[in-house]
Design an enzyme around this catalytic site. Structure first.
Site, PDB file in Angstrom:
ATOM      1  CD  GLU A   1      12.173  -7.187  88.656  1.00  0.00           C
ATOM      2  OE1 GLU A   1      12.949  -8.153  88.774  1.00  0.00           O
ATOM      3  OE2 GLU A   1      11.779  -6.517  89.612  1.00  0.00           O
TER       4      GLU A   1
ATOM      5  CE  LYS B   1       9.897 -17.415  88.414  1.00  0.00           C
ATOM      6  NZ  LYS B   1      10.685 -18.584  88.113  1.00  0.00           N
TER       7      LYS B   1
ATOM      8  CG  ASP C   1      14.850 -21.093  83.528  1.00  0.00           C
ATOM      9  OD1 ASP C   1      14.618 -21.346  84.726  1.00  0.00           O
ATOM     10  OD2 ASP C   1      14.704 -21.921  82.613  1.00  0.00           O
TER      11      ASP C   1
ATOM     12  CE1 TYR D   1      15.766 -11.749  92.848  1.00  0.00           C
ATOM     13  CE2 TYR D   1      16.383 -12.293  90.598  1.00  0.00           C
ATOM     14  CZ  TYR D   1      16.112 -12.686  91.889  1.00  0.00           C
ATOM     15  OH  TYR D   1      16.189 -14.000  92.237  1.00  0.00           O
TER      16      TYR D   1
ATOM     17  CE  LYS E   1       7.421 -20.729  85.452  1.00  0.00           C
ATOM     18  NZ  LYS E   1       7.556 -21.613  86.548  1.00  0.00           N
TER      19      LYS E   1
ATOM     20  CB  CYS F   1      32.918 -40.999  56.597  1.00  0.00           C
ATOM     21  SG  CYS F   1      32.872 -39.200  56.463  1.00  0.00           S
TER      22      CYS F   1
ATOM     23  CB  CYS G   1      36.090 -38.786  53.390  1.00  0.00           C
ATOM     24  SG  CYS G   1      36.254 -39.821  54.854  1.00  0.00           S
TER      25      CYS G   1
ATOM     26  CB  CYS H   1      34.758 -40.179  59.720  1.00  0.00           C
ATOM     27  SG  CYS H   1      36.019 -39.932  58.455  1.00  0.00           S
TER      28      CYS H   1
ATOM     29  CB  CYS I   1      37.431 -36.712  56.707  1.00  0.00           C
ATOM     30  SG  CYS I   1      35.645 -36.457  56.597  1.00  0.00           S
TER      31      CYS I   1
END
Ligand code: IVH
Length: 676
Positions: free
Chosen positions: A117, A119, A121, A228, A316, A410, A413, A428, A434
């Site tokens: 299966e 694994k 996380d 599982y 792994k 910015c 703008c 900004c 903007c």
């Protein structure tokens, strides 16, 4: 409302919500709107508050979280929750197989095949069901003692609160709680916007979300899970792990599709190879494959070390880090005006996709990492999702690299940028005009959790703003087919589709509208709470910061931000223009869905009786169902909502189990009838 009426209405809502929940989550075929569902849930919640004695352990209201806890109670696991030994290559995998052969050969036994299966996380949890109802769940803790996180687990949408079919007595199962890639990205995006620290990876996000004392927060994080393992499988007549996985799915538990029976070690290798790249297409993060002996009678013989079983191993995959070069560091302007440095990279393949950009969060982060244009950098994906520069290869510098300077204005703008005290972001300040902020604001407004205008993606929003067709969110409602059809890659048909979605969006409920406004710190969860508490835009606009802060789930930061939003003259104007466009969330005095019509207890349900019912004849029972809004039919099909099983029930019960139809016994049917 009398207690009897309340009880009746609760049972009615309960049945309806369970059915619509199934249609939504399992069949992907909802027949009512989210707003109607939410209104029923709210009504049930209120009734449960007034009559807690009638609230069931598998009530759908538990999905949204309840009162916060002081602390988690400790739970001792009846069977310890072990970890797994890791193997890192094929050689170590063969050694694992050989060790099993050696131990079994003493008893002249053969190991048979394996189940492989992916694994997941996430974090391991243990769930207990009594007579098919979820009653308790805990974290792994140190393997011997975990924490009781029952209320939080109830909010995990794909965790069945009640199992399919009949499962009398106690059932203990184990699995992994995780957050999908999509949810994780969404969660971190909101956190970034709100200036909250980001989760480093999905595992941390899942663990942090499950261990919240306030289950409403857990509910808002959208966790998922896969099961599982069935504890003491022999008690349920199961001897093969592959059968346990199938049985879990039959009972209604979410299980991975990514598993296979592998006869030989070569087949195990093939499974690992097959999923090495393909795992990046899964919507959840995996960091390896788990290899387990299929024959569980051998599990006891092989036993475990102090921390891991000898019958399983975790393969792994190596974490991926690659080197590439920084081509430029650009500035992206977000919805709230934050200027974020983003590294543009020489394209490189990592963890399943080609990466060409990596966010650098803010000025301080670039300085801390000392990333310069031209640098050779080490890149990975945090949690295998988010591209990140881990390190700069300073030895590779030639002196031609250019250090980064945060711009003082910015880039979109030209407004003078500001950095507020205590904030990491430079912003900004030009919130109303903007173009970059407007574009992100428009995309947020049109997003699924907001006004749900499908098809208004990045390129279209960009063009509408660039061509000044939209200069304010309210302009969306004066768009014509012609305006849109003139844009790049837009034909008349797609233009009409968009207009249809815009029209439909006028009917979005209040909660979605509040979320769409993009009020800082007020995401979807806060929007739901505000809509439920204030019921209309008119009221919400007029309440003070203090009143807002009194609402459960709305802290002072959100309260102050909401008040400031409604006091801003530009927003007052925006709301007035939207109101003229006829948005029902603005024009209705209260959420129309709150007053959903009352229907019979079996309303919308198709019920089948099987076996002998002792308290009445079959005809009487069917008549009762019809009188209370349901349909009674003779045979079980995918359309059946409920099977009532009397004594000596036959094949209809098996059919119900295969189709996953809810089955109740006569006593439970009697309880529903008693309410009538
Ligand atoms: S079986 C006796 N299957 O990995 C151990 N574990 O490193 C039974 N995990 O604590 C675990 N995906 O949290 C199993 N398909 C899977 C898994 C899985 C993830 C986790 C689990 C376990 C950890 C061990």
């Amino acid at each position: 409302m009398t207690a009897g009426d309340a009880k009746l209405r609760m049972a009615e809502l309960y049945g309806q919500l369970a059915r619509h929940g199934r249609l939504y989550h399992e069949d992907d075929a909802p027949v009512i709107s989210d707003a109607e569902y939410d209104a029923m849930l709210r009504e049930l919640n209120e009734l449960e508050g007034a009559h807690p004695e009638f609230a069931g352990a598998d009530s759908p209201t538990k999905r949204v979280g309840g009162a916060a806890l002081e602390k988690f109670e400790k739970v001792e696991h009846e069977h310890p929750m072990l970890s797994l030994d890791n193997v890192f290559d094929e050689g170590e995998l063969r050694d694992f197989g050989a060790r099993i052969d050696e131990r079994l050969s003493a008893d002249s036994l053969e190991k048979g095949g394996f189940v492989c299966e992916m694994k997941i996380d996430g974090l391991a949890v243990s769930l207990t069901y009594e007579d098919g109802v979820f009653v308790r769940g805990s974290t792994r803790g140190d393997g011997r003692i975990g924490e009781d996180v029952t209320e939080n687990l109830r909010t995990v949408k794909n965790l069945p609160l009640r199992l399919k079919g009949v499962m009398p007595g106690k059932l203990n199962v184990r699995g992994e709680v995780f957050i999908t890639r999509g949810q994780f990205a969404e969660l971190n995006r909101t956190r970034e916007e709100n200036g909250e620290p980001l989760f480093a990876n999905p595992r941390n996000a899942a663990a942090g979300s499950l261990r919240q004392l306030d289950s409403k927060i857990t509910a808002s994080r959208g966790l998922s899970m896969f099961l599982y393992y069935i504890v003491e499988p022999e008690k349920h007549g199961i001897v093969k792990h592959s059968d346990a996985l199938r049985r879990l799915a039959e009972l209604g538990f979410p299980t991975q599709e990514a598993w296979a029976f592998c006869e030989t070690m070569d087949d195990v290798d093939a499974f690992i190879e097959k999923w090495r790249e393909r795992r990046f297409d899964l919507d959840y993060v995996t960091d390896g494959a788990v290899v387990k002996l299929d024959d569980m009678t051998l599990w006891d013989r092989l036993g475990s070390t102090s921390h891991a079983p000898r019958w399983a191993a975790a393969f792994k995959y190596p974490p991926e880090t690659v080197y590439t070069r920084v081509l430029s560091i650009d500035i992206s302007v977000g919805r709230t005006g934050a200027l974020t440095p983003v590294a543009s990279l020489e394209p490189v393949r990592v963890s399943g996709t080609t990466v060409q950009r990596a966010g650098l969060h803010n000025e301080d982060e670039v300085r801390r990492k000392d990333v310069r244009v031209g640098d050779r950098v080490k890149v990975h994906k945090a949690g295998e999702i988010i591209p990140e520069i881990v390190d700069v290869d300073k030895d590779a510098r030639t002196g031609a690299e250019t250090p980064f300077e945060m711009p003082s204005s910015c880039p979109v703008c030209g407004s003078q940028a500001v950095r507020l005290p205590g904030e990491a972001a430079v912003r900004c300040p030009n919130r109303s005009s903007c173009p970059a902020q407007l574009k992100e604001g428009l995309r947020h407004f049109a997003s699924r959790g907001g006004m749900d205008v499908r098809g208004l993606g990045d390129s279209l929003a960009g063009q509408l703003i660039e061509k000044k067709v939209i200069q304010n969110l309210a302009d969306l409602y004066s768009l014509t087919v012609n305006d849109i059809a003139e844009l790049d890659r837009m034909g008349e048909k797609s233009a009409q589709n968009l207009i249809d979605f815009i029209e439909k969006s006028k009917k979005r409920p209040l909660s979605a509208f509040i979320a769409a406004l993009g009020i800082r710190f007020a995401g979807e969860r806060a929007a739901d709470i505000l809509a439920a508490n204030f019921g209309s835009m008119e009221t919400l606009r007029s309440v003070s910061e203090d009143e807002l802060a009194l609402v459960d789930g709305i802290g002072p930061v959100i309260a102050s931000s909401v008040e400031a939003f409604f006091n801003d003259p530009a927003n007052v104007k925006l709301l007035a223009r939207l109101e003229e466009s006829g948005l029902s969330a603005l024009t209705a005095k209260s959420d129309p869905a709150v007053n959903a019509p009352r229907k019979g207890i079996f309303s919308g349900m198709t019920v089948v009786f099987t076996g002998e019912i002792s308290s009445m004849t079959r005809d009487e029972a069917e008549k009762l169902v019809r009188e209370h809004g349901g349909k009674a039919t003779k045979s079980v099909s995918a359309k059946t909502s409920l099977v009532v099983a009397g004594d000596n029930a036959g094949s209809k019960l098996d059919k119900a189990a295969t189709l996953g139809v809810r089955v109740i016994d006569e006593a439970e049917f009697q309880k529903m009838i008693d309410l009538l």
